[in-house]
Design a protein around this motif. Structure first.
Motif, mmCIF file in Angstrom:
data_model
loop_
_atom_site.group_PDB
_atom_site.id
_atom_site.type_symbol
_atom_site.label_atom_id
_atom_site.label_comp_id
_atom_site.label_asym_id
_atom_site.label_seq_id
_atom_site.Cartn_x
_atom_site.Cartn_y
_atom_site.Cartn_z
ATOM 1 N N CYS A 29 12.788 60.275 -26.838
ATOM 2 C CA CYS A 29 12.080 61.517 -27.146
ATOM 3 C C CYS A 29 12.697 62.646 -26.329
ATOM 4 O O CYS A 29 12.826 62.543 -25.108
ATOM 5 C CB CYS A 29 10.614 61.326 -26.781
ATOM 6 N N ILE A 30 13.085 63.708 -26.982
ATOM 7 C CA ILE A 30 13.762 64.759 -26.226
ATOM 8 C C ILE A 30 12.800 65.639 -25.448
ATOM 9 O O ILE A 30 13.225 66.489 -24.679
ATOM 10 C CB ILE A 30 14.656 65.644 -27.113
ATOM 11 N N TRP A 43 6.940 61.959 -35.767
ATOM 12 C CA TRP A 43 7.871 62.666 -34.900
ATOM 13 C C TRP A 43 8.353 63.935 -35.578
ATOM 14 O O TRP A 43 8.308 64.064 -36.796
ATOM 15 C CB TRP A 43 9.053 61.777 -34.511
ATOM 16 N N HIS A 44 8.808 64.846 -34.765
ATOM 17 C CA HIS A 44 9.308 66.118 -35.251
ATOM 18 C C HIS A 44 10.741 66.311 -34.800
ATOM 19 O O HIS A 44 11.161 65.757 -33.787
ATOM 20 C CB HIS A 44 8.492 67.277 -34.671
ATOM 21 N N HIS A 66 8.242 62.975 -30.244
ATOM 22 C CA HIS A 66 6.970 62.518 -30.799
ATOM 23 C C HIS A 66 6.164 63.739 -31.212
ATOM 24 O O HIS A 66 6.179 64.757 -30.520
ATOM 25 C CB HIS A 66 6.183 61.735 -29.749
ATOM 26 N N ALA A 67 5.443 63.608 -32.295
ATOM 27 C CA ALA A 67 4.645 64.743 -32.758
ATOM 28 C C ALA A 67 3.730 65.221 -31.644
ATOM 29 O O ALA A 67 3.575 66.413 -31.401
ATOM 30 C CB ALA A 67 3.832 64.338 -33.975
ATOM 31 N N ARG A 68 3.157 64.278 -30.963
ATOM 32 C CA ARG A 68 2.230 64.643 -29.898
ATOM 33 C C ARG A 68 2.945 65.385 -28.768
ATOM 34 O O ARG A 68 2.444 66.379 -28.251
ATOM 35 C CB ARG A 68 1.597 63.370 -29.378
ATOM 36 N N CYS A 69 4.093 64.898 -28.397
ATOM 37 C CA CYS A 69 4.846 65.547 -27.318
ATOM 38 C C CYS A 69 5.257 66.949 -27.750
ATOM 39 O O CYS A 69 5.185 67.908 -26.986
ATOM 40 C CB CYS A 69 6.105 64.746 -26.985
#
Ligand code: ZN
Length: 95
Positions: A29-30, A43-44, A66-69
């Motif tokens: 995850c970046i 994820w985005h 991650h979408a949440r991140c």
């Protein structure tokens, strides 16, 4: 061509970039949460260098978050700003 794709107006990055990234999953995850983004997760596409800092929307400058991140701006780079996700952060600030 699943139907939910049609509703996804959230196109910061081109579908090509997303597809290219997706083909390489799992990737870290970046946003820097330390976990992998895996296929099937939400994820985005996020910018490695924020667009506000001159980062371009190219495959080289994009990676999965991650979408949440991404929505919580969870990382060091504030990629959420480039994804107009701020309205989603309704008072969930953990910091
Ligand atoms: Zn993450």
């Amino acid at each position: 061509m699943s139907q939910h794709h049609r509703r996804t107006k959230h196109t910061t990055a081109s579908p090509k970039i997303r597809a290219a990234i997706e083909a390489r999953l799992p990737l870290p995850c970046i946003e820097g949460c330390g976990r992998l983004v895996e296929r099937g997760q939400a994820w985005h596409v996020a910018h490695i260098q924020a667009a506000s800092q001159g980062g371009r929307t190219t495959l080289a400058n994009c990676g999965p978050a991650h979408a949440r991140c991404n929505l919580t701006g969870g990382g060091k780079m504030g990629a959420a700003v480039t994804n107009s996700a701020r309205r989603a952060a309704k008072g969930r600030r953990a910091w």
